[in-house]
Scaffold this motif. Structure first.
Motif, PDB file in Angstrom:
ATOM      1  N   UNK A   1       0.808  -1.234   0.000  1.00 56.81           N
ATOM      2  CA  UNK A   1       0.000   0.000   0.000  1.00 56.81           C
ATOM      3  C   UNK A   1       0.836   1.277   0.000  1.00 56.81           C
ATOM      4  N   UNK A   2       2.150   1.182  -0.107  1.00 55.67           N
ATOM      5  CA  UNK A   2       3.003   2.369  -0.027  1.00 55.67           C
ATOM      6  C   UNK A   2       3.052   3.112  -1.376  1.00 55.67           C
ATOM      7  N   UNK A   3       3.414   4.397  -1.301  1.00 54.80           N
ATOM      8  CA  UNK A   3       3.589   5.184  -2.523  1.00 54.80           C
ATOM      9  C   UNK A   3       5.068   5.199  -2.900  1.00 54.80           C
ATOM     10  N   UNK A   4       5.365   4.773  -4.120  1.00 56.61           N
ATOM     11  CA  UNK A   4       6.747   4.715  -4.602  1.00 56.61           C
ATOM     12  C   UNK A   4       6.914   5.704  -5.741  1.00 56.61           C
ATOM     13  N   UNK A   5       7.997   6.475  -5.706  1.00 58.60           N
ATOM     14  CA  UNK A   5       8.367   7.337  -6.835  1.00 58.60           C
ATOM     15  C   UNK A   5       9.634   6.758  -7.429  1.00 58.60           C
ATOM     16  N   UNK A   6       9.602   6.561  -8.749  1.00 53.15           N
ATOM     17  CA  UNK A   6      10.729   5.897  -9.402  1.00 53.15           C
ATOM     18  C   UNK A   6      11.336   6.823 -10.449  1.00 53.15           C
ATOM     19  N   UNK A   7      12.661   6.986 -10.396  1.00 48.00           N
ATOM     20  CA  UNK A   7      13.371   7.754 -11.417  1.00 48.00           C
ATOM     21  C   UNK A   7      13.857   6.763 -12.465  1.00 48.00           C
ATOM     22  N   UNK A   8      13.433   6.953 -13.734  1.00 46.08           N
ATOM     23  CA  UNK A   8      13.869   6.061 -14.808  1.00 46.08           C
ATOM     24  C   UNK A   8      12.781   5.096 -15.232  1.00 46.08           C
ATOM     25  N   UNK A   9      12.912   4.610 -16.474  1.00 39.98           N
ATOM     26  CA  UNK A   9      11.914   3.680 -17.018  1.00 39.98           C
ATOM     27  C   UNK A   9      12.574   2.662 -17.949  1.00 39.98           C
ATOM     28  N   UNK A  10      13.847   2.374 -17.719  1.00 41.60           N
ATOM     29  CA  UNK A  10      14.578   1.407 -18.556  1.00 41.60           C
ATOM     30  C   UNK A  10      14.411  -0.017 -18.032  1.00 41.60           C
ATOM     31  N   UNK A  11      15.386  -0.864 -18.344  1.00 39.53           N
ATOM     32  CA  UNK A  11      15.289  -2.279 -17.994  1.00 39.53           C
ATOM     33  C   UNK A  11      15.203  -2.518 -16.498  1.00 39.53           C
ATOM     34  N   UNK A  12      16.070  -1.867 -15.720  1.00 36.69           N
ATOM     35  CA  UNK A  12      16.054  -2.062 -14.262  1.00 36.69           C
ATOM     36  C   UNK A  12      14.723  -1.575 -13.697  1.00 36.69           C
ATOM     37  N   UNK A  13      14.232  -0.445 -14.222  1.00 34.61           N
ATOM     38  CA  UNK A  13      12.959   0.114 -13.751  1.00 34.61           C
ATOM     39  C   UNK A  13      11.816  -0.862 -14.005  1.00 34.61           C
ATOM     40  N   UNK A  14      11.791  -1.466 -15.187  1.00 36.14           N
ATOM     41  CA  UNK A  14      10.715  -2.402 -15.525  1.00 36.14           C
ATOM     42  C   UNK A  14      10.717  -3.591 -14.559  1.00 36.14           C
ATOM     43  N   UNK A  15      11.923  -4.112 -14.295  1.00 34.90           N
ATOM     44  CA  UNK A  15      12.036  -5.279 -13.408  1.00 34.90           C
ATOM     45  C   UNK A  15      11.569  -4.923 -11.992  1.00 34.90           C
TER      46      UNK A  15
END
Ligand code: NDP
Length: 289
Positions: free
Chosen positions: A124-138
């Motif tokens: 239920x936590x809110x995550x902010x992610x920098x990037x959308x490449x291979x590592x991000x997808x995984x």
């Protein structure tokens, strides 16, 4: 009875691959576990990938890691892949199951193990992610599977950012997921629980590089994670520590994804701590701690 010399074979296919350090940790793990496995670092050119994968069956390899540029390209040549790897669109671990090649992706699982080991609850936590490449997808797929409540993806290229949002919406309809354009000195939403850098900003030799975010929007109630494996104490993590945020570096992810792969290949659990020490010994403590 004669002495047995035969070893079970695993390793990594990449191009370039000469400086990939996984052999150091994997070989140390096998030694400590007392099992006769050999990890080979093999340069495979893209045009030879199909033949190399056929070779795994012919030589009865137990499995193989895949790194740049094979993680996506190998998929059509495998007999089956896991649901997660299919959503991620990338395979980093092949397992040879009686002559059939099965594809998995342990990168995101390695990240999740680091988070769990740090005692962080993601549900239920809110995550902010920098990037959308291979590592991000995984990582995004594993976070979604673990039941996070909301994911905000900040990426330089809008197309890639929105592409990942669409994939996640299709597979995880209960997840609130959105894209934000990466503006100069990006402010991180105050109600973010976990901030994850999945870009290569800070990767050796650019160890002084830092993501273009407003570091003052990081606060002590946030957990800040980075995926950079070499010189893992990144500028981002230093800024987060200055603001009393809990931090998780990319070294744990590197080791834990390897532990996962070894479990697929051998059915046994390797010792993460011994593997970390092997890297530190090989490269110097300041590089890998
Ligand atoms: P990709 O090339 O697939 O993705 C790179 C991402 O970083 C993209 O989203 C790209 O944005 C973004 N990016 C790169 N430079 C900048 C910049 N200057 N400003 C803003 N965004 C930037 O790489 P991977 O996902 O495969 O790898 C990313 C990192 O993850 C690497 O450093 C790798 O070492 C690390 N990694 C660590 C692992 C571990 O076990 N610790 C495992 C796997 C990867 P855009 O789309 O706009 O180009």
């Amino acid at each position: 009875m004669g002495k047995e010399y035969r070893e079970e074979l695993v390793g990594v296919f990449g191009d370039p691959v000469d400086e990939n350090p996984t052999v150091v940790v994997a070989q140390k793990a096998f030694e400590t576990m007392g099992i006769p496995y050999r990890y080979l670092t093999i340069n495979v050119h893209p045009e030879d990938l199909k033949a190399a994968l056929e070779g795994l069956k012919a030589m009865n390899f137990k499995g193989m890691h895949l790194t740049i540029p094979h993680k996506v390209a190998a998929i059509p040549y495998l007999d089956s892949i896991s649901e997660e790897a299919s959503i991620m669109g990338a395979v980093n671990t092949i397992v040879n199951l009686n002559g059939k090649l099965y594809g998995e992706n342990t990168d995101g699982k390695g990240f999740m193990t680091s988070v769990i080991n740090a005692g962080i609850e993601v549900c239920e936590k809110k995550v902010t992610m920098l990037g959308a490449g291979g590592a991000a997808r995984a990582i995004a797929v594993e976070l979604a599977r673990a039941g996070i409540g909301e994911l905000v993806i900040i990426n330089r290229s809008e197309e890639r950012g929105r592409g990942l949002v669409e994939t996640l919406k299709n597979h995880f309809p209960d997840l609130t997921v959105s894209y934000r354009r990466w503006n100069h000195t990006m402010v991180i939403d105050e109600n973010t629980n976990i901030l994850v850098n999945t870009t290569d900003i800070g990767l050796y030799p650019h160890v002084d590089a830092r993501p273009d975010i407003d570091f003052n929007s990081i606060h002590s109630r946030m957990v800040v994670c980075d995926v950079i494996p070499n010189h893992p104490h990144t500028q981002l993590l230093k800024e987060a520590e200055r603001r009393q945020a809990k931090t998780i570096d990319g070294l744990g992810m590197l080791i834990n994804q390897c532990v996962e792969s070894i479990r697929y290949w051998t059915g046994k659990t390797a010792e993460a701590e011994v593997m970390k020490e092997a890297l530190a010994e090989e490269y110097g403590i300041d590089v890998y701690y």
